[in-house]
Structures are given as structure tokens and as C-alpha cells.
Design an enzyme around this catalytic site. Structure first.
Site, PDB file in Angstrom:
ATOM      1  CG  ASP A  97      -2.004   0.909   1.303  1.00  0.00           C
ATOM      2  OD1 ASP A  97      -2.686   1.108   0.303  1.00  0.00           O
ATOM      3  OD2 ASP A  97      -2.206   1.505   2.380  1.00  0.00           O
TER       4      ASP A  97
ATOM      5  N   GLY B  93       3.791   1.335   1.279  1.00  0.00           N
ATOM      6  CA  GLY B  93       5.142   0.802   1.114  1.00  0.00           C
ATOM      7  C   GLY B  93       5.979   0.905   2.381  1.00  0.00           C
TER       8      GLY B  93
ATOM      9  CB  THR C 172       4.630  -2.598   6.104  1.00  0.00           C
ATOM     10  OG1 THR C 172       3.540  -1.852   6.627  1.00  0.00           O
ATOM     11  CG2 THR C 172       4.831  -3.862   6.920  1.00  0.00           C
TER      12      THR C 172
HETATM   13  P1  IMP Z   1       1.781  -0.333   3.835  1.00  0.00           P
HETATM   14  O1  IMP Z   1       2.837  -0.258   4.891  1.00  0.00           O
HETATM   15  O2  IMP Z   1       0.956   0.910   3.772  1.00  0.00           O
HETATM   16  O3  IMP Z   1       2.302  -0.739   2.475  1.00  0.00           O
HETATM   17  O4  IMP Z   1       0.728  -1.387   4.339  1.00  0.00           O
HETATM   18  C1  IMP Z   1       0.854  -2.701   4.083  1.00  0.00           C
HETATM   19  C2  IMP Z   1      -0.056  -3.477   5.003  1.00  0.00           C
HETATM   20  O5  IMP Z   1      -1.305  -2.796   5.241  1.00  0.00           O
HETATM   21  C3  IMP Z   1      -0.406  -4.788   4.347  1.00  0.00           C
HETATM   22  O6  IMP Z   1       0.532  -5.787   4.662  1.00  0.00           O
HETATM   23  C4  IMP Z   1      -1.782  -5.050   4.921  1.00  0.00           C
HETATM   24  O7  IMP Z   1      -1.661  -5.709   6.146  1.00  0.00           O
HETATM   25  C5  IMP Z   1      -2.381  -3.697   5.158  1.00  0.00           C
HETATM   26  N1  IMP Z   1      -3.287  -3.295   4.068  1.00  0.00           N
HETATM   27  C6  IMP Z   1      -3.104  -2.299   3.178  1.00  0.00           C
HETATM   28  N2  IMP Z   1      -4.138  -2.198   2.323  1.00  0.00           N
HETATM   29  C7  IMP Z   1      -5.001  -3.176   2.668  1.00  0.00           C
HETATM   30  C8  IMP Z   1      -6.267  -3.603   2.146  1.00  0.00           C
HETATM   31  O8  IMP Z   1      -6.835  -3.074   1.166  1.00  0.00           O
HETATM   32  N3  IMP Z   1      -6.851  -4.652   2.794  1.00  0.00           N
HETATM   33  C9  IMP Z   1      -6.289  -5.279   3.864  1.00  0.00           C
HETATM   34  N4  IMP Z   1      -5.100  -4.918   4.374  1.00  0.00           N
HETATM   35  C10 IMP Z   1      -4.466  -3.870   3.792  1.00  0.00           C
END
Ligand code: IMP
Ligand code: MG
Length: 180
Positions: A108, A110, A112
């Protein structure tokens, strides 16, 4: 008690057959790319990657170990991650000199993954690469290089096939869009 998922589902975004066909394709691609290496670790990020990893590994013909890591974004429970991540459970394997393929459910913002990559790269693997089932590229806040992407998806909140809606419905065989 959780509501029945039918009440939470707007519509199916990726059905089970489409998921399985693409995952088989990814498995063949990975098998070809790592054939010369002959050894790798598939490192699943809990909990969202579990179904994807289980199905993907059946199509990976290169001998491999599987391992898991659990991380949490601070302020978990919200749908936004703010860039701070803590390790809840680390990999068991020593990855130094090994070819590591990180398996994610979705990228999403990025944040994480950027954090996970920093931690794992410091351990000097032979190669750290990323395979994600879903990519919400539109939402990216930090650049991440993705070696394998199952599907590009729009900026919608999805659940099923490993992804949760408040921890439920990871078991659904399809990716659905949640009602807003
Ligand atoms: P990031 O750090 O924003 O890239 O978030 C990644 C994490 O957010 C993923 O590993 C998911 O656990 C959670 N996440 C992001 N978007 C979604 C979604 O649409 N549905 C469920 N979990 C999500
Ligand atoms: Mg996740």
C-alpha cells in the site's frame, strides 16, 4: 460477533480461478529465475501472506525453505500505516548469504515493506527480493522495487484470500472489495 461477510462485501475484485491461474504463473516465473541458484527462502509476512504463500510454493520447483515474520505498524487497527513498524516475530532462519524472497499480501504506502527490507538487508542475504500478490501503486509513499507482482489494484480496501477485515474473513478464496 462479526457480521456475515456478504453484508461487508461490495463486490468480488479477483475471483478464485483468476487468483490461482496468476499464482501458478508467478510460481513458474520464480522457478525459472531461481533455477540456477538452486536454493532459496520464501519469507512470508504474517498474517496476510499465508494463503498466497501456501498456494505459491506448490508451483515453485526450486528447493526452498519457508519462514515467517510478523510485523505491526504502530497504530495498528487503523487502515493507514504511518511508517513505523515493529517486529512481533522474527524469521527463524539465518539469511546471511541466502536468496530471500519476501512474500507479501499487499503493498500500500510501502512503509511496512521498506522497513522489513532495511532490517533484512542488514543481515546481508545474497539477494533480498519481494513478491507481492497485490500492488496498490497509486498509494505508494516510499519507492519499493518489486520483483514479482500478482495484480495491480485500484485504491480500494480489499479483503479475503489472506487479507482481513478487522481480522476476519482471511479464509475467503477470492479478493473482495469492502463496502465503505
Ligand atoms: P503499507 O505499509 O501501507 O504498504 O501497508 C501494508 C499493510 O497494510 C499490508 O501488509 C496489509 O496488512 C495492510 N493493508 C493495506 N491495504 C489493505 C487492504 O486493502 N486490505 C487489507 N489490508 C491492507
Ligand atoms: Mg500485512
Amino acid at each position: 460477533m462479526p457480521k456475515p461477510y456478504e453484508e461487508l462485501l461490495d463486490k468480488v475484485l479477483i475471483d478464485s480461478d483468476t487468483l490461482q491461474a496468476r499464482i501458478a504463473e508467478l510460481g513458474r516465473e520464480i522457478s525459472g529465475d531461481y533455477a540456477g541458484v538452486g536454493d532459496m527462502i520464501l519469507a512470508g509476512i504474517l498474517k496476510g501472506s499465508t494463503l498466497f504463500l501456501a498456494d505459491l510454493m506448490r508451483h515453485v520447483t526450486v528447493p526452498h525453505e519457508i519462514d515467517f515474520m510478523d510485523v505491526a505498524a504502530y497504530g495498528a487497527g487503523s487502515r493507514e500505516s504511518d511508517g513505523h513498524v515493529r517486529i512481533l516475530m522474527d524469521l527463524h532462519a539465518d539469511i546471511e548469504g541466502r536468496h530471500v524472497l519476501i512474500i507479501e499480501d499487499i503493498i500500500d504506502s510501502g512503509h511496512t515493506l521498506a522497513h522489513v527490507l532495511r532490517i533484512l538487508s542488514a543481515r546481508e542475504p545474497a539477494s533480498p527480493k519481494v513478491c507481492t500478490l497485490l500492488d496498490k501503486a497509486e498509494r505508494r509513499e516510499v519507492p519499493i522495487s518489486l520483483a514479482y507482482v500478482g495484480f495491480q489494484i485500484p485504491n480500494v480496501f480489499v479483503f479475503g484470500y489472506g487479507l482481513d477485515l478487522d481480522e476476519y474473513y482471511r479464509n475467503l478464496p477470492f479478493i473482495g472489495i469492502a463496502k465503505t
